[in-house]
Every structure is written in structure tokens, then in C-alpha cells.
Write an enzyme that holds these catalytic residues in place. Structure first.
Site, PDB file in Angstrom:
ATOM      1  N   HIS A  75       3.920 -13.305 -64.195  1.00 33.47           N
ATOM      2  CA  HIS A  75       5.027 -13.486 -63.657  1.00 33.47           C
ATOM      3  C   HIS A  75       5.467 -12.408 -62.771  1.00 33.47           C
ATOM      4  O   HIS A  75       4.429 -11.338 -63.093  1.00 33.47           O
ATOM      5  CB  HIS A  75       6.246 -13.623 -64.616  1.00 33.47           C
ATOM      6  CG  HIS A  75       6.483 -12.474 -65.401  1.00 33.47           C
ATOM      7  ND1 HIS A  75       5.685 -12.234 -66.640  1.00 33.47           N
ATOM      8  CD2 HIS A  75       7.089 -11.439 -65.428  1.00 33.47           C
ATOM      9  CE1 HIS A  75       5.947 -11.016 -66.961  1.00 33.47           C
ATOM     10  NE2 HIS A  75       7.001 -10.416 -66.420  1.00 33.47           N
ATOM     11  N   GLU A 119      13.032  -2.689 -62.385  1.00 32.50           N
ATOM     12  CA  GLU A 119      12.192  -3.815 -62.596  1.00 32.50           C
ATOM     13  C   GLU A 119      12.979  -5.240 -62.263  1.00 32.50           C
ATOM     14  O   GLU A 119      12.461  -6.252 -61.611  1.00 32.50           O
ATOM     15  CB  GLU A 119      11.700  -4.121 -64.053  1.00 32.50           C
ATOM     16  CG  GLU A 119      10.542  -4.990 -64.052  1.00 32.50           C
ATOM     17  CD  GLU A 119      10.190  -5.377 -65.539  1.00 32.50           C
ATOM     18  OE1 GLU A 119       9.026  -4.953 -65.664  1.00 32.50           O
ATOM     19  OE2 GLU A 119      10.733  -5.629 -66.359  1.00 32.50           O
TER      20      GLU A 119
HETATM   21 NI    NI Z   1       7.994  -8.693 -66.585  1.00 32.85          NI
END
Ligand code: NI
Length: 138
Positions: free
Chosen positions: A41, A127
Site C-alpha cells: 500500500h 505518513e
Molecule cells: Ni503504511
């Protein structure tokens, strides 16, 4: 001499998987959740790098931000952008590419690439909009 901190931002997109081969699929899924998806991902990362130093009386700068931008590109972003962090980045080999581990690895590369007049003060790696880590060395 006043010490001032200066921050430069960069963005990169990368794929990864959080996974330990020495754990069962069940344990990987329990600890790493969706991030252990075997089919990878991706994240759109934001990297804020802060350096600290005295203000040069001639330029008024702590550091030429063009030079910081270049160091971040050459040492970090060009290697990571649109890559698979598990498979394609030599300096991440053998580590789980969690945000924490990637931030520490980024620190080590940048700390070695900065001019003597400044010190690396902070690596802030985001992130997701909700998850980010800060590493200040040590
Ligand atoms: Ni991740």
C-alpha cells in the site's frame, strides 16, 4: 550569536509493507494491521527537515535553503519517491519501513550531508494527515 532553526519541506510518495518474515500471518496482521497487506500500500509522505545554526551576518541566512533542498533531494527524496521502501532502497535494506525507522534513516543520511555551520535539529516525517513522527537525534 542567536541560533535560529530553519525548516524545509519535501513530499514523496512511496509503497511499503510492515511485516516480519519470522512471524505468522496472524501475528503480522494483529500487530501491523492493514500495513501488513501482502500486496503493498502507499502513502503520500511529508518530510519537514529543520536545521539550526547562527545567522550569517552577510546573508542573513542560517543556511542557503536551495542547498538544503538539494541535500534533501539527493540524499532522501530522489531515492524514495515512487519507490517501494521494502524492495528498492539500499539504505532501508533489512529494516521494517515504519515511519519511525524511515525517519531515523533519513536523519543519518542528512546529518552527514549538511555544512559544518549548521546542525540537524529535527526530522519530522508525516505518513498520513493523522500520523507523524519526530526524530531529534540521540
Ligand atoms: Ni503504511
Amino acid at each position: 550569536m542567536p541560533l535560529v532553526q530553519v525548516t524545509r519541506r519535501a513530499h514523496f510518495c512511496a509503497a511499503h509493507r510492515l511485516h516480519r518474515d519470522d512471524w505468522s500471518e496472524e501475528r503480522n496482521r494483529a500487530v501491523f494491521g492493514d500495513c501488513s497487506n501482502p500486496n503493498w500500500h502507499g502513502h503520500n509522505y511529508t518530510l519537514d527537515v529543520t536545521v539550526e545554526g547562527p545567522v550569517d551576518p552577510e546573508t542573513g541566512f542560517v543556511m542557503d535553503l536551495k542547498a538544503l533542498k538539494r541535500a534533501m533531494a539527493e540524499q532522501v527524496v530522489d531515492d524514495l519517491d515512487h519507490c517501494n521502501l521494502n524492495l528498492e532502497v539500499s539504505w532501508l535494506e533489512g529494516i521494517i519501513p515504519s515511519t519511525e525507522n524511515v525517519a531515523v534513516a533519513i536523519w543519518e543520511r542528512l546529518a552527514a550531508a549538511l555544512p559544518d555551520a549548521v546542525r540537524l535539529a529535527r526530522v519530522h516525517l508525516r505518513e498520513t494527515p493523522n500520523n507523524s513522527v519526530v526524530y531529534t537525534g540521540g
